[in-house]
Design a protein around this motif. Sequence first.
Motif, PDB file in Angstrom:
ATOM      1  N   GLU A   1       9.956  46.947  19.069  1.00  0.00           N
ATOM      2  CA  GLU A   1      11.031  47.592  19.571  1.00  0.00           C
ATOM      3  C   GLU A   1      12.741  47.047  19.117  1.00  0.00           C
TER       4      GLU A   1
ATOM      5  N   LEU B   1      18.278  42.328  16.778  1.00  0.00           N
ATOM      6  CA  LEU B   1      18.709  42.866  17.378  1.00  0.00           C
ATOM      7  C   LEU B   1      16.754  43.754  17.536  1.00  0.00           C
ATOM      8  N   VAL B   2      16.877  42.809  17.630  1.00  0.00           N
ATOM      9  CA  VAL B   2      15.169  43.675  18.528  1.00  0.00           C
ATOM     10  C   VAL B   2      14.673  43.052  19.725  1.00  0.00           C
ATOM     11  N   LYS B   3      14.058  43.362  20.600  1.00  0.00           N
ATOM     12  CA  LYS B   3      13.079  42.943  21.467  1.00  0.00           C
ATOM     13  C   LYS B   3      12.008  42.287  22.143  1.00  0.00           C
ATOM     14  N   LYS B   4      11.291  42.163  20.591  1.00  0.00           N
ATOM     15  CA  LYS B   4      10.175  41.539  20.014  1.00  0.00           C
ATOM     16  C   LYS B   4       9.588  41.001  18.913  1.00  0.00           C
TER      17      LYS B   4
ATOM     18  N   GLN C   1      16.799  46.711  19.342  1.00  0.00           N
ATOM     19  CA  GLN C   1      17.364  47.685  20.482  1.00  0.00           C
ATOM     20  C   GLN C   1      18.430  48.646  20.135  1.00  0.00           C
TER      21      GLN C   1
END
Length: 340
Positions: free
Chosen positions: A179, A129-132, A181
């Motif tokens: 980053e 669950l990360v943007k990057k 989430q």
Amino acid sequence: MSFHSRPIRRNSSSDNGFTHPLSSEITPRAAYESRRDMLKLMAGGAAGAALAGFASREAWAQAERPNKLAPLPGAKSAVPGAMSMEKLTDYKDASTYNNYYEFGTDKADPAKNAGTLKTRPWTVEVEGLVKKPGKYGIEDLLKLSAQEERIYRLRCVEGWSMVIPWVGYSLAELIKKVEPQGNAKFVEFVTLADPKTMPFVGSRVLDWPYTEGLRMDEAMHPLTLLAFGMYGEVLPNQNGAPVRLVVPWKYGFKSAKSIVKIRFVEKEPSTAWNKAAANEYGFYSNVNPNVDHPRWSQATERRIGDGGGLFAKRRKTEMFNGYEAQVGQLYAGMDLKKNY
């Protein structure tokens, strides 16, 4: 050495076994030790150059390089609580008295057997669950943030302790980069499990690969260290090369070695020792002298290097391993007997 079961002690002044004072009411250990040492100098008539030398002393200068491996210097850390002024454990002890079950279950086994570990090339994958999400080579991780030296106390769940100068930076630096989430509540760490280079992978001692986990606020705490070295050099294989976690207020097994994957998840992840014996090794595993292991007391510890071996004089274990002023607020209101 035999251990005997003892009942878990409760704090009579609190329903949950833990009374947490305000952080403003706690004097950090390093501060009072520094003041105590300075008062000794003043009482002994030392002044001028002696006091100036004390005041300007860099704690990281204690860590002389053993000249065994490649250098990895780190600047003195400004993170509160990160620079213990206690006597360092000898490099020889810290690098030969280890728990690293992938290389054997005796304390001397990792140093004997970990030479087979291949630390280059090395990749750490960040997923979940990360943007990057992405894969980071060890060289990229080394350059991600400035290296610092942190002198931390290490407390093993088995009842022994060390003081080790690590080199690395706050795990939060990597977390901010990827980053997470909003629904990422925990961070899971997956370590290498290669039967070709790790002779005890596949044994029935644990469920492989070795995994660990932290709550997000624990992972983001500035004391939580992503470590690449110790004693001014890169990590020895037996100490978790080339990259490991160091969480100084938790028992040592929470600090995962030789990490290959960092996963951001919503639910509390399973961890190796919790799966092996949930009644003995809880998810949090904070150092707590008031909550005994089912088979021995956690009220005291044996400092490696003090002399006397198993019969050495024991010292009192501090709440959160002496880092209560920095991390106690993370657990305010929690029942620390239930959340052991």
